[in-house]
Design a protein around this motif. Structure first.
Motif, PDB file in Angstrom:
ATOM      1  N   CYS A   1      30.235  40.889  26.541  1.00  0.00           N
ATOM      2  CA  CYS A   1      29.897  39.442  26.295  1.00  0.00           C
ATOM      3  C   CYS A   1      31.539  38.923  26.730  1.00  0.00           C
ATOM      4  CB  CYS A   1      29.644  39.231  24.958  1.00  0.00           C
ATOM      5  SG  CYS A   1      28.088  39.854  24.323  1.00  0.00           S
TER       6      CYS A   1
ATOM      7  N   SER B   1      32.162  36.340  29.903  1.00  0.00           N
ATOM      8  CA  SER B   1      32.872  35.072  29.680  1.00  0.00           C
ATOM      9  C   SER B   1      34.082  34.979  30.237  1.00  0.00           C
ATOM     10  CB  SER B   1      33.114  35.063  28.202  1.00  0.00           C
ATOM     11  OG  SER B   1      33.844  33.760  27.557  1.00  0.00           O
TER      12      SER B   1
ATOM     13  N   TYR C   1      20.314  31.116  32.009  1.00  0.00           N
ATOM     14  CA  TYR C   1      20.640  31.599  30.809  1.00  0.00           C
ATOM     15  C   TYR C   1      21.273  32.867  30.703  1.00  0.00           C
ATOM     16  CZ  TYR C   1      16.196  29.394  29.470  1.00  0.00           C
ATOM     17  OH  TYR C   1      15.202  28.419  29.346  1.00  0.00           O
ATOM     18  N   LEU C   2      22.458  32.834  29.416  1.00  0.00           N
ATOM     19  CA  LEU C   2      22.967  33.849  29.115  1.00  0.00           C
ATOM     20  C   LEU C   2      22.640  34.289  27.812  1.00  0.00           C
ATOM     21  CD1 LEU C   2      25.694  35.536  29.486  1.00  0.00           C
ATOM     22  CD2 LEU C   2      27.218  33.859  28.517  1.00  0.00           C
TER      23      LEU C   2
ATOM     24  N   THR D   1      23.632  36.998  24.782  1.00  0.00           N
ATOM     25  CA  THR D   1      24.701  37.913  24.160  1.00  0.00           C
ATOM     26  C   THR D   1      24.303  38.633  23.114  1.00  0.00           C
ATOM     27  OG1 THR D   1      25.499  36.091  23.222  1.00  0.00           O
ATOM     28  CG2 THR D   1      26.522  36.848  25.325  1.00  0.00           C
TER      29      THR D   1
ATOM     30  N   CYS E   1      27.866  40.552  19.862  1.00  0.00           N
ATOM     31  CA  CYS E   1      28.901  39.793  20.731  1.00  0.00           C
ATOM     32  C   CYS E   1      30.174  39.736  19.794  1.00  0.00           C
ATOM     33  CB  CYS E   1      28.704  38.268  21.241  1.00  0.00           C
ATOM     34  SG  CYS E   1      30.124  37.368  22.184  1.00  0.00           S
TER      35      CYS E   1
ATOM     36  N   LYS F   1      29.739  24.692  30.586  1.00  0.00           N
ATOM     37  CA  LYS F   1      28.194  25.084  30.957  1.00  0.00           C
ATOM     38  C   LYS F   1      28.122  25.090  32.637  1.00  0.00           C
ATOM     39  CE  LYS F   1      25.433  23.447  27.556  1.00  0.00           C
ATOM     40  NZ  LYS F   1      23.936  22.892  27.118  1.00  0.00           N
TER      41      LYS F   1
ATOM     42  N   LYS G   1      21.619  27.673  29.274  1.00  0.00           N
ATOM     43  CA  LYS G   1      21.283  27.914  28.076  1.00  0.00           C
ATOM     44  C   LYS G   1      21.942  29.218  27.467  1.00  0.00           C
ATOM     45  CE  LYS G   1      17.140  25.130  27.321  1.00  0.00           C
ATOM     46  NZ  LYS G   1      17.831  24.028  26.598  1.00  0.00           N
ATOM     47  N   TRP G   2      22.455  29.169  26.301  1.00  0.00           N
ATOM     48  CA  TRP G   2      23.037  30.379  25.908  1.00  0.00           C
ATOM     49  C   TRP G   2      22.572  30.772  24.464  1.00  0.00           C
ATOM     50  CZ3 TRP G   2      29.308  31.063  25.608  1.00  0.00           C
ATOM     51  CH2 TRP G   2      29.657  32.206  25.234  1.00  0.00           C
TER      52      TRP G   2
ATOM     53  N   ASN H   1      22.738  33.549  21.532  1.00  0.00           N
ATOM     54  CA  ASN H   1      23.466  34.575  20.927  1.00  0.00           C
ATOM     55  C   ASN H   1      22.944  35.401  19.812  1.00  0.00           C
ATOM     56  OD1 ASN H   1      26.011  36.153  20.507  1.00  0.00           O
ATOM     57  ND2 ASN H   1      26.199  34.882  18.651  1.00  0.00           N
TER      58      ASN H   1
ATOM     59  N   VAL I   1      27.118  26.921  23.162  1.00  0.00           N
ATOM     60  CA  VAL I   1      26.175  28.044  22.661  1.00  0.00           C
ATOM     61  C   VAL I   1      24.753  27.028  21.983  1.00  0.00           C
ATOM     62  CG1 VAL I   1      25.566  30.048  20.877  1.00  0.00           C
ATOM     63  CG2 VAL I   1      27.639  29.818  22.149  1.00  0.00           C
TER      64      VAL I   1
END
Length: 271
Positions: free
Chosen positions: A132, A136, A174-175, A177, A180, A197, A203-204, A206, A229
């Motif tokens: 992650c 990043s 999309y991410l 994680t 993380c 972004k 979209k993230w 987590n 996030v």
């Protein structure tokens, strides 16, 4: 069937095999069915080859000199925490481990890009644990022309100009994680700033388990993390022997709730 979606995975800290993603792949194929899965190009990112040889060397030296208790735990800590320390060590130097890891990401992105005829392919990235922080860093550098993306750097990647937007992840939709540990890397800074972004549709999500001491929520970190996030999602990760203790760190990618959410996103993007 034509590919419609690029799906990349990136592993976490510790001793890692190159086929680390295989169980996840089987779970997704089962959840999605062969027709939908055939529209997805899966490309794993494997960066541990830049670290593992040196870690094995140290581990063998230690084992040969003196008897050690708790060998499995010691090995995990040696490999895991040396991953984290090596990642940030002299990161701006030419040819640093940091930049070599970024090149590992470029390598996998190039393979993925060659499966498609255009640049504007939706991308999903799934990162675990240290991965992650790795992804990043890559997103931060690619958008700000830092790291390997700094003009004039001998580490600047070679690629066809038309692939630049794809390689800089400007179409990342999309991410995901899991487990993380970004907070471990930023907790010592007064100003904690998240990535921007890459596009308006990004979209993230987590995922964390309250029993996973290496996995953290991200939205409380700072206003910028709260903004970028979309959700911190608490799940009970792992099997019967993992879910109630720190071993839950290794259970996210086999968790039914997580697989279901990821599968639904893949269905929407590939339809």
């Amino acid at each position: 069937m034509a590919k419609k979606l690029a799906f990349l995975t990136i592993h976490g800290m510790g001793e890692t095999e190159k086929d680390y993603y295989h169980i996840l792949k089987q779970s997704l194929e089962k959840a999605l069915g062969k027709d939908i899965w055939s529209t997805v190009h899966l490309e794993p990112i494997y960066y541990h080859s830049d670290l593992q040889e040196y870690q094995y060397n140290v581990w063998e030296k230690m084992r040969q000199r003196a008897p050690l208790s708790w060998q499995d735990l010691r090995k995990f800590m040696l490999f895991g925490f040396s991953d984290a320390s090596a990642l940030e060590h002299r990161a701006t130097d030419d040819g640093s481990v940091y930049k070599k890891i970024q090149k590992s990401i470029i390598y996998s992105l190039k393979i993925a890009r060659n499966q498609f005829s255009t640049n504007d392919v939706p991308i999903i990235i799934l990162a675990h644990s240290l991965g992650c922080q790795v992804i990043s860093n890559y997103l931060w550098d690619s958008h700000k022309n830092k790291g390997i993306w700094q003009q004039g750097s001998p580490d600047y990647p070679v690629f066809p100009p038309e692939q630049e937007d794809f390689l800089k992840l400007k179409y990342l939709r999309y991410l995901f994680t899991t487990g993380c540990n970004i907070p471990l890397f930023v907790a010592g800074f007064a100003d904690i700033v998240a990535i921007s972004k890459p596009n308006p549709d990004f979209k993230w999500f987590n995922y964390y388990d309250k029993d996973d001491v290496l996995g953290w929520p991200l939205k409380p970190l700072s206003p910028s993390y709260d903004l970028v996030v979309d959700k911190d999602i608490e799940i009970d990760s792992g099997n019967l022997w993992q879910s109630w203790n720190p071993q839950s760190h290794d259970g996210y990618w086999t968790d039914e709730e997580f697989i279901e959410h990821l599968s639904q996103v893949i269905k929407r993007l590939s339809s």
